[in-house]
Write an enzyme that holds these catalytic residues in place. Structure first.
Site, PDB file in Angstrom:
ATOM      1  N   ARG A 192       0.850  -1.250  -0.174  1.00  0.00           N
ATOM      2  CA  ARG A 192      -0.035   0.098   0.078  1.00  0.00           C
ATOM      3  C   ARG A 192       0.985   1.263   0.024  1.00  0.00           C
ATOM      4  NH1 ARG A 192      -2.841   2.993   5.011  1.00  0.00           N
ATOM      5  NH2 ARG A 192      -3.900   4.739   3.608  1.00  0.00           N
ATOM      6  N   TYR A 211      -4.023   2.401  16.076  1.00  0.00           N
ATOM      7  CA  TYR A 211      -2.820   2.561  16.893  1.00  0.00           C
ATOM      8  C   TYR A 211      -3.258   2.615  18.383  1.00  0.00           C
ATOM      9  CZ  TYR A 211      -0.860   3.995  12.631  1.00  0.00           C
ATOM     10  OH  TYR A 211      -0.256   3.906  11.193  1.00  0.00           O
ATOM     11  N   HIS A 256      -3.404  10.801   0.914  1.00  0.00           N
ATOM     12  CA  HIS A 256      -2.786  10.783   2.159  1.00  0.00           C
ATOM     13  C   HIS A 256      -2.198  12.145   2.567  1.00  0.00           C
ATOM     14  CE1 HIS A 256      -1.208   7.645   4.989  1.00  0.00           C
ATOM     15  NE2 HIS A 256      -0.893   8.932   5.526  1.00  0.00           N
ATOM     16  N   GLU A 310      -3.553   0.175   8.212  1.00  0.00           N
ATOM     17  CA  GLU A 310      -2.325   0.332   9.186  1.00  0.00           C
ATOM     18  C   GLU A 310      -2.340  -0.047  10.636  1.00  0.00           C
ATOM     19  OE1 GLU A 310      -1.574   4.691   9.301  1.00  0.00           O
ATOM     20  OE2 GLU A 310      -1.995   5.060   7.147  1.00  0.00           O
ATOM     21  N   GLU A 332      -7.666   8.531   6.702  1.00  0.00           N
ATOM     22  CA  GLU A 332      -7.772   9.012   7.645  1.00  0.00           C
ATOM     23  C   GLU A 332      -8.361  10.570   7.756  1.00  0.00           C
ATOM     24  OE1 GLU A 332      -4.429   6.642  10.415  1.00  0.00           O
ATOM     25  OE2 GLU A 332      -4.204   8.675  10.283  1.00  0.00           O
ATOM     26  N   ASN A 388      -7.248   1.814  10.249  1.00  0.00           N
ATOM     27  CA  ASN A 388      -6.039   2.073  10.819  1.00  0.00           C
ATOM     28  C   ASN A 388      -6.180   2.174  12.502  1.00  0.00           C
ATOM     29  OD1 ASN A 388      -5.474   2.492   8.114  1.00  0.00           O
ATOM     30  ND2 ASN A 388      -4.982   4.620   8.345  1.00  0.00           N
TER      31      ASN A 388
END
Length: 450
Positions: free
Chosen positions: A76, A284, A112, A355, A157, A282
């Protein structure tokens, strides 16, 4: 020994254009909002920028070969909109051919965060017309690369880009609009819908999006804390997924703030909510929220500080370990958010973890040539087990991409934070696979065959 994922599960690595390409002036490329942002004093750690980054533009062949040697199936990356605007589609011709030649599936992201500065000068994402310019840009790429690229991600995002760059001033374009930034979020969602329509019309394969998601927990049972956490989650999670997966905004406050209403909004939501082939997540870290307490200092809890006049404030998440970026390591949060998405959206498409990764201050190669990063290995192992738990709970997850393939320019954090499986020496730009790279390779090799 290794987490086990279902047969046919796809492994990959992720990057983005501004963070790795460099070559700021190649082929007449104009500036992006990040070139403008990094040129302002005090915006980025040590005054660094992405003009050279890790020079992937000139080193893409060897970088792709390194990525492929890890045994992943997917790569990606993202396109640079300013580069395309300057007419340099040829670089992506070469990159896509290299990716395919290495036996990888290219999974490009159309946007992005590197908006061309000329579009920002015309209003950026606060201007509805930017969404239509994005559709034109998408069509250029679909026509040029659609014969070889069969899996597309429209946006990355949108919540982070809207919050950090338009509501606050921590990222480009640093508008500081507070809740007045909601139209920027809607216009990105509209851009997604328009781009998906273009890709469908051109019949160039599967279409998805990459949204950041995370569990939001109230700090206590106080009804004010519960309400503050719910509003924060609606603004940061569901504002950017409900329109796509439900065809509506999560509450009237947000709906009233996006700057579009009536029949036009109905048409927008119909476009935005068109079915997708996959949904990128994504992840985190989770977030804990309370209603603001007078006189309490909330600075430094998150990567960015929430203004004191907002109706919610972050408090530290309880965890056993943090990354060197200060992010809480809570693998169970990935299982939780995947199950939440599955329960919230009966029509949730197959999920790809687009991600997931961690920044640790990895030292360069030692005398034996190794870059030891045992904490990253533990992180990836735990999060892949969390994915397996979500799958066991009934969530369809088809793939997992590590962020990131290589150490890179980490936005406002400059080059201080290292997320890569491949170490980059920023003095000579040499690459060295880390121990986590070899662990990931062996993990992939140990998976069941389809």
């Amino acid at each position: 020994m290794y987490p086990q994922l279902p047969a046919g599960f796809r492994f990959g690595m992720s990057t983005s254009a501004y963070q790795i390409e460099g070559a700021a002036d190649a082929a007449g490329k104009g500036p992006s909002i990040w070139d403008t942002f990094t040129a302002r004093p005090g915006t980025v750690v040590n005054g660094q920028d992405g003009r050279v980054a890790i020079d992937h533009y000139h080193r893409y062949e060897s970088d792709v070969a390194l990525i492929a040697a890890a045994g992943v199936q997917d790569y990606r990356f993202s396109f640079s909109w300013p580069r395309i605007l300057a007419g340099d589609v040829a670089f992506y011709d070469r990159l896509v051919d290299a990716v395919l030649g290495a036996g990888l599936r290219p999974v490009p992201t159309l946007y992005h965060w590197d908006l061309p500065q000329e579009l920002e000068d015309a209003g950026g994402w606060m201007n509805r017309d930017t969404a239509y310019r994005f559709a034109d840009y998408t069509d250029t790429l679909a026509l040029r690369l659609g014969d070889r690229v069969r899996h597309w991600i429209t946006m990355n995002e949108m919540n982070v880009h809207t919050l950090y760059g338009y509501a606050l001033t921590d990222h480009a374009p640093a508008r500081g609009l507070g809740l007045g930034a909601l139209p920027a979020g809607h216009h990105q969602l509209l851009a997604h819908g328009l781009a998906a329509q273009v890709l469908r019309t051109r019949a160039v394969g599967s279409v998805g999006i990459a949204n950041q998601h995370f569990p939001v927990t109230p700090a206590g049972d106080d009804p004010a804390d519960v309400a503050a956490a719910a509003l924060f989650s609606e603004l940061t999670n569901w504002t950017f997924s409900d329109p796509i997966l439900r065809g509506e905004y999560p509450n009237e406050l947000i709906r009233a703030g996006i700057g579009t209403s009536g029949a036009r909004l109905d048409r927008d939501l119909e476009l935005i909510g068109a079915p997708l082939d996959f949904y990128g997540v994504n992840y985190y870290e989770p977030t804990m929220i309370e209603a603001p307490r007078a006189g309490k200092d909330y600075r430094g809890v998150l990567e960015v500080d929430i203004p004191s006049d907002m109706p919610f404030s972050p408090v530290p998440v309880k965890c056993d370990e943090r990354t060197d970026f200060g992010w809480a390591i809570v693998p169970s949060g990935l299982t939780e958010i995947l199950v939440t998405l599955h329960e919230r959206y009966p029509n949730l498409p197959p999920v790809i973890i687009t991600e997931n990764g961690a920044s640790f201050h990895d030292a360069g190669p030692g005398p034996d040539g190794r870059v030891a990063d045992p904490r990253r290995i533990r992180y990836l192992d735990a999060h892949l087990r969390a994915v397996a738990e979500a799958i066991a709970a009934g969530v369809r997850v088809d793939g997992y991409y590590v962020w990131s393939a290589l150490d890179n320019f980490e936005w406002a954090a400059g080059y201080e934070q290292r997320f890569g499986l491949i170490h980059v020496d920023y003095t000579d730009l040499s690459r060295t696979p880390k121990d986590s790279y070899y662990w990931y390779r062996d993990l992939i090799a140990a998976q069941p065959r389809s």
